[in-house]
Design a protein around this motif. Structure first.
Motif, mmCIF file in Angstrom:
data_model
loop_
_atom_site.group_PDB
_atom_site.id
_atom_site.type_symbol
_atom_site.label_atom_id
_atom_site.label_comp_id
_atom_site.label_asym_id
_atom_site.label_seq_id
_atom_site.Cartn_x
_atom_site.Cartn_y
_atom_site.Cartn_z
ATOM 1 N N THR A 1 -19.305 137.895 -16.983
ATOM 2 C CA THR A 1 -19.658 136.663 -16.258
ATOM 3 C C THR A 1 -20.874 136.914 -15.383
ATOM 4 O OG1 THR A 1 -17.302 136.302 -16.168
ATOM 5 C CG2 THR A 1 -18.649 134.837 -14.809
ATOM 6 N N SER A 2 -20.868 138.041 -14.669
ATOM 7 C CA SER A 2 -22.015 138.344 -13.804
ATOM 8 C C SER A 2 -23.271 138.543 -14.645
ATOM 9 C CB SER A 2 -21.758 139.597 -12.977
ATOM 10 O OG SER A 2 -20.654 139.383 -12.159
ATOM 11 N N LYS A 3 -23.132 139.251 -15.766
ATOM 12 C CA LYS A 3 -24.309 139.515 -16.623
ATOM 13 C C LYS A 3 -24.947 138.212 -17.087
ATOM 14 C CE LYS A 3 -23.152 144.059 -18.460
ATOM 15 N NZ LYS A 3 -22.419 144.793 -19.470
ATOM 16 N N SER A 4 -24.109 137.196 -17.330
ATOM 17 C CA SER A 4 -24.641 135.947 -17.893
ATOM 18 C C SER A 4 -25.635 135.262 -16.935
ATOM 19 C CB SER A 4 -23.504 134.992 -18.260
ATOM 20 O OG SER A 4 -22.935 134.466 -17.083
ATOM 21 N N MET A 5 -25.507 135.533 -15.614
ATOM 22 C CA MET A 5 -26.397 134.862 -14.645
ATOM 23 C C MET A 5 -27.868 135.222 -14.858
ATOM 24 S SD MET A 5 -24.336 134.702 -11.088
ATOM 25 C CE MET A 5 -24.056 136.418 -10.873
ATOM 26 N N TRP A 6 -28.095 136.414 -15.395
ATOM 27 C CA TRP A 6 -29.489 136.831 -15.618
ATOM 28 C C TRP A 6 -30.068 136.214 -16.896
ATOM 29 C CZ3 TRP A 6 -26.418 139.628 -12.368
ATOM 30 C CH2 TRP A 6 -26.996 139.978 -11.145
ATOM 31 N N GLY A 7 -29.222 135.417 -17.596
ATOM 32 C CA GLY A 7 -29.706 134.709 -18.781
ATOM 33 C C GLY A 7 -29.878 133.223 -18.514
#
Ligand SMILES: Cc1cc2nc3c(=O)[nH]c(=O)nc-3n(C[C@H](O)[C@H](O)[C@H](O)COP(=O)(O)O)c2cc1C
Length: 180
Positions: A108-114
């Protein structure tokens, strides 16, 4: 270990149940030379006690830090009525520590950079929004910031008189009790 760290760690441990205990205000100098401030999450310390923060390379602060890397961080511990202000300089780390931190993030956190570019005009698209997933591979937009601290100011709100001290880094850290 810097002499102020025990004070900070004890406040952080006492308030660890509060999610907001890891939220700090990071101030930078805007491109137009006026101040900018925003909330960021404290992510930890490097071996040499630089503060670690994650950010998006497309964000305004990232541009600002490339022009002027002087920062101030204000971190308040509500229950302890204790404020720390850290002055220092930021270092952008895109090396192996960057990748190590990325690997520790949840999907979920990783998705913010996309997500689309921060600060741009919002365009509503339900399909695009539901398709934002965390990518395993390191996002080009992810950046670890390390803050090298050179000056610390601590204020504790106490009765009958508040306590204030500062630490300045010369060759060694120099501590001084100052008036609140
Ligand atoms: C609780 C909270 C935590 C945040 N943590 C971060 C963070 O760790 N890193 C970050 O870049 N932005 C974080 N933000 C968003 C920033 O406050 C800010 O809105 C964003 O980074 C864009 O700022 P800029 O335009 O000055 O670059 C957080 C916001 C909130 C409310």
């Amino acid at each position: 270990m810097p002499p102020w760290l025990s004070q900070l760690s004890s406040a952080l441990t006492k308030e660890s149940k509060l999610i907001s205990s890891r939220w700090m205000q990071l101030a930078t100098i805007g491109i137009d030379n006026t101040p900018r401030v925003r909330t960021v999450v404290f992510r930890g310390w490097t071996d040499s006690f630089e503060m670690e923060i994650y950010t998006d390379k497309r964000s305004q602060k990232y541009y600002e830090l490339n022009v002027n890397n002087n920062v101030e961080i204000c971190w308040v511990f509500i229950n302890s009525k204790c404020q720390f202000r850290f002055r220092g300089t930021s270092i952008i780390d895109l090396g192996k520590d960057n990748l190590r931190h990325w690997n520790q993030l949840s999907d979920t956190s990783k998705s913010m950079w996309g997500w689309p570019k921060p600060g741009d005009h919002y365009i509503h698209d339900k399909e695009i929004e539901s398709s934002f997933k965390g990518e395993e591979k390191l996002s080009h937009n992810f950046s670890l910031l390390k803050i090298e601290i050179k000056h610390v100011d601590q204020l504790i709100i106490r009765k009958p008189i508040h306590i204030r001290r500062k630490w300045v880094k010369k060759e060694e850290w120099i501590e001084e009790r100052i008036n609140p």
